[in-house]
Structures are given as C-alpha cells and as structure tokens.
Design a protein around this motif. Structure first.
Motif, short mmCIF file in Angstrom:
data_model
loop_
_atom_site.label_atom_id
_atom_site.label_comp_id
_atom_site.label_asym_id
_atom_site.label_seq_id
_atom_site.Cartn_x
_atom_site.Cartn_y
_atom_site.Cartn_z
N TYR A 97 0.70 -1.36 0.05
CA TYR A 97 0.06 -0.09 -0.11
C TYR A 97 0.89 1.26 -0.09
O TYR A 97 2.25 1.09 0.37
N SER A 98 0.16 2.35 -0.35
CA SER A 98 0.84 3.65 -0.46
C SER A 98 0.60 4.50 0.77
O SER A 98 1.23 5.72 1.00
N MET A 106 -1.78 -1.00 -3.47
CA MET A 106 -0.98 -0.83 -4.65
C MET A 106 -1.03 -2.22 -5.53
O MET A 106 -1.25 -2.32 -6.89
N ASP A 107 -1.26 -3.54 -4.79
CA ASP A 107 -1.42 -4.82 -5.42
C ASP A 107 -2.46 -5.51 -4.79
O ASP A 107 -1.94 -6.03 -3.69
N TYR A 108 -3.51 -5.98 -5.24
CA TYR A 108 -4.52 -6.94 -4.54
C TYR A 108 -4.15 -8.15 -4.38
O TYR A 108 -4.64 -8.98 -3.58
N MET A 139 -8.39 2.65 -5.29
CA MET A 139 -6.93 1.81 -5.48
C MET A 139 -6.02 3.02 -5.48
O MET A 139 -6.20 4.15 -5.62
N SER A 140 -4.63 2.61 -4.95
CA SER A 140 -3.68 3.48 -4.96
C SER A 140 -3.38 4.25 -6.07
O SER A 140 -3.32 3.68 -7.10
N SER A 143 -0.55 2.56 -7.99
CA SER A 143 -0.69 1.22 -8.43
C SER A 143 -0.38 0.88 -9.97
O SER A 143 -0.19 2.07 -10.66
N ARG A 144 -0.15 -0.27 -10.21
CA ARG A 144 0.24 -0.51 -11.79
C ARG A 144 -0.87 -0.19 -12.70
O ARG A 144 -0.97 0.53 -13.65
#
Length: 575
Positions: A97-98, A106-108, A139-140, A143-144
């Motif tokens: 997370y950020s 950042m990534d589930y 979402m962050s 994140s990607r």
C-alpha cells in the motif's frame, strides 16, 4: 424450481449494465470464479455462525517480535493467548500500500513483504475463520493500474472514474474535507479523477464491467488462500453518477448481490460483510432481502453505548435498540465498540440531536480525543468521527470528568456488547485496553493513529500476565466473559431479543434461545451510582431455577430487590 446460476447472474447484471451483453458477461464472471453454469446453489437463510463466534480485529503488524514477520507473530499471539476466545480474525489490509495504513492498495494479489507471505496468511486461515478486506471502492494512485491509466494502457486505462468539467457534484455525500476531484496529467492530457477519500485513493470505475471481472478474479484468489469473510470496504460509494448523492445507488446494491452470488456458489460457508459508516436506516438496507450482506457493522452501537456510559442515561440506546429489526435468518449484525477507525458520528443522525452530539464530542476531547471532519454539500465542515482509544473514551463522565470507575465502565461496555443480538467483534486495542497513542499521531500526522499502536510480543505478554495492571485485568476478565457467552444458546446471534424498561440508569434486554430452552435477562447499571432492580418486575418464571452467570450465584428469592454497584451487570439464566 431454482433458476440456473447463469440466468440469475444475468438478471442482476441487466440492472447494472443494460447496454452490455449480460449473457456473455455472466459467462465471463463464472469463468473468472471457476464456476460452472449448473453449480448448485447453497441453502438460503442459513446461519453461518452461532454463539461461539467472536471476531478479533487487528492489523497484520499490531503485535511484533524481533526477527519475525508480523503475520507469524500474530499467529503466535492468537495461538498462545486467544485460541479459546476467538473463532475468527479480521486482518486489516495486508497488501502492499501507499497510504492510509493499507487502504490505498497497490497490488490486490500480493502480501506486503514486510508483513509476511500468503503462506503465513493461509496458516492463520487454517485455524481461524479469516476475514480480509476487499478494498473495492478505490485503489492507490501508485498502483500499476493507475500508472497504466496515466499512460493510457491496458489494464487500467479505463479502470478509474473520471469527471468532466461542469459535472454536477453539488449533491455528492463526502466523508472527508479533501477535494473530490483530482487533476491528473496523462499521456493524452489532463483528466479529472474521482477521489472520495484522498488524492492517493482513486475511485474505481465499475461502470466498466472489466473492473467487475477483475474483482471476481481477485475474490477467487482470496478464497483459494483461505479467506472466508469479505469485508467490503466503503462499498456504499461504489457507483457514481454526477447529479446524485453518489452513495447507496441501486447499482451498488445490485453489484453486492452479484458478488455475494459468486462468493457463496464458490464457497457456501463464506460470508460478505458490508462496511457502511452511515446513518442507521441507510445501513440496514445492505441486508437487502437476505441476498446482499450476510452481516452489517452495527455502526450506531459505538457512539450510542459510549454516550450512554458517559452520561449515565440509556434513553437513546434503549430507543435505538427497540427500533432495530431482528435480523432475518441467514443475516446478522456485527457488534463492535471500537475499531481501527474512530467513533463514527454519522450513525447518530436521527438518534442524537446536535447538542447531544456536540456534548459527546466535547467530552471525548476532554479525555484526550481528537475530531476528524467531513465536508457537507453546502461546504460546511461537520464532525465525522472521534479519534480516541476506547480505554480513554470511558475514563469518566460528561458531568464529572475522569473518575475511578474507568475499569468497571470499560468492562460494562463489553458486557453489553457480548450480550446483544449479533456477533461480537473486539478490536485488539480494546481487548488490551491500550491508551491514546499521541506519539504515533505525531509520527504519522494522522489522527486515526491515536488508536493504532504497535506493541512487542514479549512486552505484551509481560503486561498481560500482570494482574495488577489494567491491561491484565481487562484482558483476563474479557476472556472470562467471552467463555461464558460462548456456552449460552440464548446468545446465538439470531436468538430472540426484547428490550426491558427499567428506567434510565439500568439498560436491560431479554434473550431467548431459538429452541426456547434458555432465557437470559441481561441487566446493566450504566451509571456511577448504585441502582436497585426489583426481580419481581422482570418476570422470572417461578418454576425455573435462576443463576447469575457472571458470579455463579443462584437466585433464591425471585421477589428480592437487588442493588447493582456502579457499572455492574447481571446475566440471569434459567439453565
């Protein structure tokens, strides 16, 4: 005859995506979940819980041990200290997370390396019912997916909700004071993205069915890693339409039904819990017709119970309890007094007036609490939640300030929670009676950190073993109360409940087991003065033998008048 799964799914999707090929979308969702079209349906109105269920709420790293990943330390603490007390554990977001202590994911599909691994999560899931957050609204920004949004690439290019200049956002209900819209520079110009909670938490666009498909795949992964309870974080804000309030929209409810349907067909004993920190009547809508949430957080309980105990007057708590509908079979309430967040004030709308709410805020501030605000549609800032450790929140009364009844008041609050209709959930820092953590607030710059302490396992074990400390006294007494609760069929989450009328200083209710083989009268002195209870007034059946479960003492005279000490409770049982 039960309608085939694919047909049921398609009908729900039509209500959300009328312009899409919902037959094909239903097939894609089933494939993402690994389900066949003829997957049998689980029984309806089935209770997936009983009186033995007790939840613990904790961060992955709330308890730490040098040289060990926190998820392993958490498992060690659960096994050594709580194996006989809790059946389920809610590990707050354990993903990379950020910001927001995990709620800007950042990534589930990854476990934060600082916390441990999926193997550590699975180890906890083997011995405890595991509850995890489905951070589904946002979402962050790091994140990607969001990086792809900026670069206009898939997946992510159209995964986030965008506003256009001139969109009517005047009616949008906000839980924060930060700007709703955030300008973002992308490879094809500036875009306005929707940020309900913060600039770093960008709202997802569920109007794009590919986002729904992504979450179906995420849910399947969680189930395969052992998750059995899904906490749908901030789900009330899921669907956005400029010109509306953008909260509780019908598409949101339909999407919860879709996800519930997929989850329960994959794993029939899995649960959905909606996290909707809103006024009470709005919160109850998330049960649907027993086809949305299995359980809803009882958000009005924390502020009303704390207000009751600091004012010594249970009028509002009693009025609220009488208004609460019994949960249908297959649904229940999740009762809590404290959580990783603050004491929400929106759930008091219609229950406390402005003066009473402000008095509660002032009292909590006098006990060291802080106040977070939200911005209303007309641009005013209103108190949204009180940030304070529960131990400090119950350190005194509104009229008298801090006093020597803190321990008794704190235990009384939990005795009430344990007896109410629903499943009890203990935030770890309430179970440990942790105090306000001002140094953590200073370190993070966030008011909610006041109740998000981290502790070393060795020090924690030492302080809990010390029965002279309030931490040790609270911990061991709460474990004793939990053990008593878990043995009573009348405390089944769906057992009958009626409110008793015993004046304003005695808060009481009656529970009866579904088989009617146990009656329990739960009576609590919520004031700092002794109160008398005439047993003849509560209709104890003379042919039964009655015992106070809390003391083990039999009740020999059913006409006697009993004096309750400040914050003392009675659990009178006929078995």
């Amino acid at each position: 005859m039960t309608q085939p799964l694919a047909s049921r799914l398609e009908a729900m999707l039509q209500a959300v995506y009328p312009a899409h090929d919902c037959d094909a979308l239903a097939e894609s969702l089933l494939a993402a979940m690994g389900l066949a079209q003829n997957t049998p349906s689980p029984p309806t109105h089935q209770n997936l819980w009983d009186q033995r269920d007790v939840f613990l709420i904790t961060y992955a790293d709330s308890v730490q041990r040098e040289g060990e990943k926190p998820l392993r330390t958490l498992k060690r603490f659960l096994d050594d200290c709580l194996r006989d007390s809790v059946s389920a554990v809610h590990i707050l977001p354990f993903f990379p997370y950020s910001s927001d202590d995990g709620f800007a994911v950042m990534d589930y599909l990854a476990v934060n390396e600082a916390h441990g691994s999926w193997a550590d999560v699975e180890a906890i899931a083997r011995d405890y019912r595991l509850m995890a957050d489905l951070v589904i609204n946002h979402m962050s920004a790091r994140s990607r997916w969001f990086e792809n949004f900026r670069k206009r690439l898939d997946p992510g290019r159209d995964y986030f909700f965008e506003a256009r200049p001139g969109d009517d956002i005047s009616r949008v209900v906000r839980p924060r004071t930060s700007p709703l819209l955030s300008p973002v520079q992308t490879d094809d110009g500036e875009r306005l993205v929707w940020c309900t909670f913060s600039e770093d938490q960008v709202d997802l666009n569920f109007a794009n069915p590919r986002v729904l498909l992504e979450f179906a795949a995420i849910i399947r992964q969680y189930l395969e890693h052992g998750v059995r309870v899904f906490r749908m974080d901030a789900v009330a804000f899921l669907w956005k339409e400029p010109g509306t309030t953008c909260i509780h929209l019908q598409q949101t409810h339909e999407l919860i039904k879709v996800l519930r349907l997929l989850i329960e067909h994959h794993t029939p004993d899995a649960m959905v819990i909606t996290e909707t920190n809103v006024p009470n009547r709005e919160n109850l809508t998330y049960f649907g017709n027993a086809n949305e949430a299995h359980a809803v957080y009882n958000f009005s309980l924390p502020p009303l119970l704390i207000n009751t105990l600091v004012t010594g007057n249970c009028r509002h708590l009693k009025t609220w309890l009488m208004s609460m509908p019994p949960a249908q079979m297959g649904t229940t309430y999740l009762n809590f007094i404290a959580s990783h967040d603050g004491i929400g004030l929106r759930p008091t709308d219609g229950l406390l007036d402005d003066e009473e709410r402000q008095r509660l805020v002032n009292t909590m501030e006098s006990f060291g609490g802080k106040v977070s605000y939200r911005r209303t549609a007309d641009g005013r800032d209103q108190p949204y939640e009180i940030n304070i450790a529960l131990w400090n929140a119950l350190s005194g009364t509104a009229s008298g300030g801090a006093d020597h009844w803190q321990l008794q008041r704190f235990l009384c609050a939990h005795t009430i929670m344990l007896a109410l209709e629903g499943i009890p959930a203990f935030y770890i820092h309430s179970l440990l009676a942790t105090e306000n953590d001002y140094s953590r607030v200073e370190h993070t710059g966030r008011l909610r950190s006041i109740n998000r302490s981290q502790c070393q396992l060795a020090e924690l074990e030492q302080v809990l073993a010390d029965r002279s400390s309030h931490h040790g006294q609270v911990f061991h007494e709460l474990k004793r109360l939990i053990a008593i609760r878990r043995a009573q069929p009348a405390f089944h989450p769906n057992a009958t409940q009626f409110t008793l009328h015993l004046g304003l200083q005695l808060f009481g209710f009656w529970r009866q087991s579904t088989r009617r083989d146990q009656s329990l009268f739960c009576i609590h002195n919520i004031s700092c003065e002794p109160q008398q209870v005439a047993l003849g007034d509560i209709n104890l059946i003379g042919t039964d033998e009655w015992t106070d479960l809390l003391t083990g003492q039999p009740v020999t005279d059913l006409t006697a008048t009993v004096t309750l000490k400040p914050y003392q409770s009675l659990w009178l049982s006929n078995r």
